[in-house]
Design an enzyme around this catalytic site. Structure first.
Site, PDB file in Angstrom:
ATOM      1  N   HIS A 191       0.797  -1.231   0.000  1.00 29.03           N
ATOM      2  CA  HIS A 191       0.000   0.000   0.000  1.00 29.03           C
ATOM      3  C   HIS A 191       0.826   1.276   0.000  1.00 29.03           C
ATOM      4  CE1 HIS A 191      -3.975  -1.864   0.768  1.00 29.03           C
ATOM      5  NE2 HIS A 191      -3.223  -2.804   1.329  1.00 29.03           N
ATOM      6  N   LYS A 200      -7.936  14.093   4.401  1.00 29.27           N
ATOM      7  CA  LYS A 200      -7.066  12.904   4.372  1.00 29.27           C
ATOM      8  C   LYS A 200      -6.073  13.087   5.493  1.00 29.27           C
ATOM      9  CE  LYS A 200      -6.023  14.247   0.080  1.00 29.27           C
ATOM     10  NZ  LYS A 200      -6.255  13.025  -0.642  1.00 29.27           N
ATOM     11  N   ARG A 201      -5.237  12.074   5.797  1.00 29.81           N
ATOM     12  CA  ARG A 201      -4.216  12.275   6.821  1.00 29.81           C
ATOM     13  C   ARG A 201      -3.283  13.418   6.429  1.00 29.81           C
ATOM     14  NH1 ARG A 201      -3.956   8.558  11.198  1.00 29.81           N
ATOM     15  NH2 ARG A 201      -2.037   9.662  11.719  1.00 29.81           N
ATOM     16  N   LYS A 206       1.201  14.544   0.694  1.00 30.36           N
ATOM     17  CA  LYS A 206      -0.161  14.832   0.245  1.00 30.36           C
ATOM     18  C   LYS A 206      -0.356  16.326  -0.040  1.00 30.36           C
ATOM     19  CE  LYS A 206      -2.106  10.932   2.871  1.00 30.36           C
ATOM     20  NZ  LYS A 206      -2.829  10.105   1.886  1.00 30.36           N
ATOM     21  N   THR A 215      -8.404   6.744  -1.881  1.00 31.03           N
ATOM     22  CA  THR A 215      -9.767   6.228  -1.992  1.00 31.03           C
ATOM     23  C   THR A 215     -10.766   7.348  -1.699  1.00 31.03           C
ATOM     24  OG1 THR A 215      -9.487   5.394   0.256  1.00 31.03           O
ATOM     25  CG2 THR A 215      -9.341   3.794  -1.529  1.00 31.03           C
ATOM     26  N   LYS A 246     -14.584   8.621  -3.398  1.00 32.93           N
ATOM     27  CA  LYS A 246     -15.803   8.971  -2.657  1.00 32.93           C
ATOM     28  C   LYS A 246     -16.327  10.331  -3.113  1.00 32.93           C
ATOM     29  CE  LYS A 246     -13.777   6.326   1.064  1.00 32.93           C
ATOM     30  NZ  LYS A 246     -12.838   6.388   2.210  1.00 32.93           N
TER      31      LYS A 246
HETATM   32  C1  26Q Z   1       4.077   0.535   9.560  1.00 35.83           C
HETATM   33  C2  26Q Z   1       5.038   0.163  10.464  1.00 35.83           C
HETATM   34  C3  26Q Z   1       5.032   0.655  11.734  1.00 35.83           C
HETATM   35  C4  26Q Z   1       4.025   1.533  12.111  1.00 35.83           C
HETATM   36  C5  26Q Z   1       3.053   1.901  11.215  1.00 35.83           C
HETATM   37  C6  26Q Z   1       3.087   1.401   9.936  1.00 35.83           C
HETATM   38  C7  26Q Z   1       2.044   1.793   8.974  1.00 35.83           C
HETATM   39  C8  26Q Z   1       0.736   1.975   9.384  1.00 35.83           C
HETATM   40  C9  26Q Z   1      -0.221   2.351   8.487  1.00 35.83           C
HETATM   41  C10 26Q Z   1       2.369   1.947   7.654  1.00 35.83           C
HETATM   42  C11 26Q Z   1       1.389   2.317   6.755  1.00 35.83           C
HETATM   43  C12 26Q Z   1       0.079   2.508   7.167  1.00 35.83           C
HETATM   44  C13 26Q Z   1      -0.995   2.911   6.268  1.00 35.83           C
HETATM   45  C14 26Q Z   1      -0.835   3.050   4.982  1.00 35.83           C
HETATM   46  C15 26Q Z   1      -1.946   3.493   4.134  1.00 35.83           C
HETATM   47  O1  26Q Z   1      -3.013   3.857   4.620  1.00 35.83           O
HETATM   48  N1  26Q Z   1      -1.748   3.497   2.830  1.00 35.83           N
HETATM   49  C16 26Q Z   1      -2.806   3.923   1.935  1.00 35.83           C
HETATM   50  O2  26Q Z   1      -3.509   2.768   1.521  1.00 35.83           O
HETATM   51  C17 26Q Z   1      -4.642   3.136   0.762  1.00 35.83           C
HETATM   52  C18 26Q Z   1      -5.414   1.867   0.459  1.00 35.83           C
HETATM   53  O3  26Q Z   1      -4.717   1.101  -0.469  1.00 35.83           O
HETATM   54  C19 26Q Z   1      -4.234   3.878  -0.494  1.00 35.83           C
HETATM   55  O4  26Q Z   1      -5.398   4.298  -1.154  1.00 35.83           O
HETATM   56  C20 26Q Z   1      -3.377   5.087  -0.140  1.00 35.83           C
HETATM   57  O5  26Q Z   1      -2.882   5.696  -1.311  1.00 35.83           O
HETATM   58  C21 26Q Z   1      -2.232   4.646   0.733  1.00 35.83           C
HETATM   59  O6  26Q Z   1      -1.475   5.773   1.150  1.00 35.83           O
END
Ligand code: 26Q
Length: 814
Positions: free
Chosen positions: A358, A546-547, A552, A654, A658
């Site tokens: 992702h 978004k975050r 971004k 995503t 929406k």
């Molecule tokens: C990893 C290791 C340690 C701590 C946290 C993490 C971590 C946590 C959450 C790494 C990544 C995430 C989240 C990633 C994320 O939300 N990615 C998004 O995924 C969406 C669904 O596929 C995409 O639409 C977005 O583009 C993408 O940024």
């Protein structure tokens, strides 16, 4: 078996009975919370019955099932979506009306399960809805966090985090399954022994805790499929406690209690940023081990020890690397518990594991220190070492003597366990979440693996459940669509294209506009109620939610608003259509710069409000605590959707889908799924700006980008930079704006996300969009066409694609 009939009268009676029996009050005396509980319990009764029938059907079919492993599920409230999927919303509305209960009031009583950070977690939730709606047998597996993502407060324009105690009043949608509790071990030592001429490994002196599942039913849309979302909770192991107590070892007895109490306490709020926290590693293993133990127990019930056919009966989907320990854990269970040979175990494991990536952001790639892994999961580490040895040997055959290359592909290297390499080496399928992202995985992130086995790789564009994001969030538009093109689109979102001809129908456009107007008023009310801010529904509603992340580029949006403000102030003749800029974003608590960007936006909002002419054309509202429930009001009210990520950085997005589905026009870069939005809606109905991802890469490789030269050549940017430096905002904390400026102009890599580079192009696109907005016919036509061509982005389509390309599961009929 006898089934209960759910009609208006039995529902009414059941609600009355429940408040009497549970609370000892009459309907008139019951509080909103008591009513909420009683009503949702009747809905749950209906789901329970279907759940049981669906389980029987699944067991009879004996088909394959997907376990969707995800460390996050950003569910949002469930009452409305459950009613919609049960096809019971109408009858409940009537029943509640007759009882004098306001249904929407009850819905706002529901605490929102925010067991996720953002896109990845929300995607998992949309997938659960689509799996059930497509009648595919699935179990979602995750952690039952006691505290979900923090609640955001804005105090003096600054983010303050508050705990999200969502389980305080209980969770009506969950059901514990104590019979499936199992033991999870951490730490300890490995002892080697021989058993029947075979080397075996035993872990001794481990800390053990128990994993208890709490299941939530997931109902398909107007069908008979009910899947399960299994959330694992930890508890101390009683028998161990008792023995330790008996020995007088009271402290020892509470040790396992300590771990059990913390392991599912809280969701980590950092997304896309990896920190090697040992508790996080324990969370991952906890969820993965519990899920696999259950899956194998279930498999053995039907097929005994015939593990050869496991890949025909189960597939484990690894949602980003967070559940990647499923790979060595499956090996451990097959070898140590079931007595299989290494070769058999490896073959079976790699045939039932699939992985989705992702993110391509380097700082988000998970790598665990070898020492930590060894201490916390000694047996898992042994397995990883052996796997690594074998994988490297095979790589050596393909890439002889290319040690550097093999080093980058290895599972263990440079003192770390590389989780993405583990997944790519061991899973039978690796996929990206948009076409562009899939291509980047093949061309760069996993290029060396791609060359060895291109067929393993695919790209499956993300989607959103149109039931939550259109039917539930936008009842006004849903009603208009039904009366215009019939209700076929509710089952099959592709039918939204029937709307295309209506873009040319002036009367329809008028109605479409009326719906948007009502949704804008609904949002205006929410903002007034929650933040006491008055907004004018006649402004253009322009949203970036978004975050908060540098990539971004909320800063690009803010910088541009700052420039618009200066134009207004500097030129008394300058006018523009009044525009409301809405921001919604949480920053990770430790992401200092992101938090300063929030402050900048809020300070800019104040400057605008203070200026008598600027405030007639501009307004900024920073929406507090952006979450799923807020998104459900914000998105249907939006007319311009800001999707500004640096090309190549947003894997898919995503939110963009929406907004499109709700008739907003996208202003964005050629990044992630924006590319597919562009293809679906057509170039004349979207505003694209900025560098393409290949240009971004080239600039970065050449190292020739000099943001200073842009400042030198652009008087408007120069002016903003001077304001930032002059103490125009935050005069008492000059370091704040200095840091923001520094991120664009100073340091090893100045402006790594090319904010200044893309500014000119963004500003031009904004001028075009403002011109076009004033041509009402043209604008509304575009808006209608966005809704009409959004059907491709239903997650039902995404799930069908996963099933065809990756899972190959039989649909449950009936
Ligand atoms: C990893 C290791 C340690 C701590 C946290 C993490 C971590 C946590 C959450 C790494 C990544 C995430 C989240 C990633 C994320 O939300 N990615 C998004 O995924 C969406 C669904 O596929 C995409 O639409 C977005 O583009 C993408 O940024």
């Amino acid at each position: 078996m006898p089934t209960t009939i759910f009609n208006k009268d039995t529902i009414k009676q059941s609600i009355i009975n429940k408040v009497q029996r549970h609370n000892g009050v009459t309907l008139g005396e019951a509080s909103n919370l008591q009513l909420y509980k009683a009503v949702t319990e009747t809905i749950r009764d209906q789901m329970m019955q279907k759940w049981m029938i669906s389980r029987h059907a699944r067991h009879e079919a004996k088909g394959k099932r997907v376990y969707y492993l995800s460390i996050e599920y950003l569910l949002g409230r469930l009452m409305d979506c459950n009613l919609i999927n049960l096809a019971s919303k109408g009858v409940y509305k009537e029943a509640l009306d007759e009882l004098g209960i306001d249904m929407s009031k009850l819905m706002s009583e529901e605490p929102e399960p925010a067991l996720g950070n953002g896109g990845l977690g929300r995607l998992a939730a949309c997938f659960m809805d689509s799996l059930a709606s497509e009648q595919l047998p699935a179990m979602g597996c995750t952690i039952r966090y006691e505290y979900g993502l923090f609640r955001q407060k804005l105090i003096d324009g600054q983010q303050v985090e508050m705990p999200d105690n969502w389980l305080r009043n209980g969770n009506v949608w969950e059901q514990p399954a104590f019979e499936d509790a199992c033991i999870i071990s951490f730490g300890g030592r490995i002892e080697e022994a021989e058993e029947n001429g075979r080397k075996v490994f035993r872990t001794v002196d481990a800390d053990v805790i128990e994993a208890v599942p709490y299941d939530m039913p997931v109902v398909g849309y107007e069908n008979n499929c009910v899947n399960t979302l299994r959330t694992w909770s930890a508890r101390a192991v009683e028998s161990f406690n008792l023995r330790a107590f008996g020995d007088g070892n009271h402290l020892g007895a509470s040790e396992s209690k300590g771990l059990a109490e913390v392991i599912n306490k809280v969701l980590y709020p950092e997304d896309r940023h990896y920190e090697g926290k040992s508790l996080r590693l324990k969370q991952q293993y906890f969820m993965v081990s519990a899920t696999l133990q259950y899956a194998l127990k279930q498999f053995k019930k039907y097929y005994g020890n015939n593990f050869d056919i496991l890949p025909d009966k189960a597939v484990f989907h690894i949602n980003d690397t967070h559940p990647a320990l499923a790979i060595p854990e499956m090996m451990r269970l097959l070898i140590d518990q079931e007595g299989l040979s290494w070769e058999m175990a490896e073959r079976i494991t790699s045939r039932c594991m699939a992985y989705t990536n992702h993110t391509v952001m380097a700082e988000a790639l998970e790598k665990w220190p070898v020492d930590m892994m060894k201490n916390i999961l000694p047996r898992i580490f042994m397995i990883l070492e052996e796997l690594n040895k074998r994988v490297c040997e095979r790589l050596f055959l393909s890439y002889p003597d290319q040690w550097e290359r093999i080093g980058h592909m290895a599972i263990i290297g440079y003192g770390q366990v590389h989780m993405a390499n583990l997944c790519v080496a061991m899973c039978y399928s690796v996929n990206g979440v948009s076409q562009l992202h899939g291509k980047i995985l093949c061309d760069s992130t996993f290029h060396d693996y791609y060359l060895l086995n291109p067929r393993k790789f695919s790209a499956i564009t993300n989607g959103i459940t149109h039931r939550r994001w259109l039917l539930s969030a936008n009842p006004g538009l849903t009603g208009l669509l039904k009366e215009t093109i019939g209700d076929g689109f509710t089952k099959d979102a592709a039918k939204l294209t029937d709307l295309i001809p209506y873009a040319d129908d002036a009367a329809f456009r008028e109605k479409f506009d009326q719906v948007k107007k009502q949704n804008k008023e609904r949002l205006a009310k929410l903002i007034m109620d929650r933040q006491g801010i008055k907004i004018d529904p006649d402004f253009i509603f322009d949203t970036q939610s978004k975050r908060l992340h540098e990539y971004k580029r909320q800063l690009l949006n803010a910088l541009h608003i700052n420039v618009l403000f200066n134009r207004i102030v500097d030129d008394p003749n300058f006018t523009m259509p009044p525009r409301l800029f809405l921001f919604g974003a949480k920053a990770a608590p430790g992401y200092w710069l992101a938090k300063q960007i929030i402050r900048y936006i809020n300070e800019l909002a104040k400057k605008i409000d203070e200026h008598p002419r600027a405030r007639t054309m501009l307004k900024i509202v920073y929406i507090e605590n952006y979450d799923v429930s807020t998104a459900e009001v914000l998105i249907p009210a939006t007319e311009i959707s800001e999707q500004l990520s640096t090309a190549g950085k947003e894997a898919s997005g995503t939110g963009n889908m929406k907004f499109m589905m709700n008739g907003a026009v996208t202003l964005g870069t050629m990044d992630g799924a924006n590319v597919e939005i562009y293809e679906q809606v057509g170039q004349e109905n979207i505003y694209i700006f900025g560098m393409r991802s290949d240009t971004v890469d080239q600039l970065r490789r050449e190292g020739s980008y000099r943001p200073w030269s842009i400042v030198e050549n652009n008087a408007e940017i120069r002016k903003v930079m001077n304001q930032w430096q002059s103490g125009w905002i935050l005069p008492n904390e000059p370091y704040v704006m200095n840091a923001i400026r520094g991120s664009l102009l100073e340091g090893d890599v100045a402006d790594p996300y090319f904010v200044l580079k893309d500014f000119g192009s963004y500003s031009m696109a904004n001028m075009r969009i403002m011109d076009d907005y004033q041509n009402r016919d043209k604008w509304l036509k575009m808006a209608v066409l966005n809704t009409a061509t959004s059907g491709f982005f239903s997650s039902d389509r995404t799930i069908r694609e996963y099933n065809e390309k990756v899972w190959r599961i039989q649909k449950l009929e009936g």
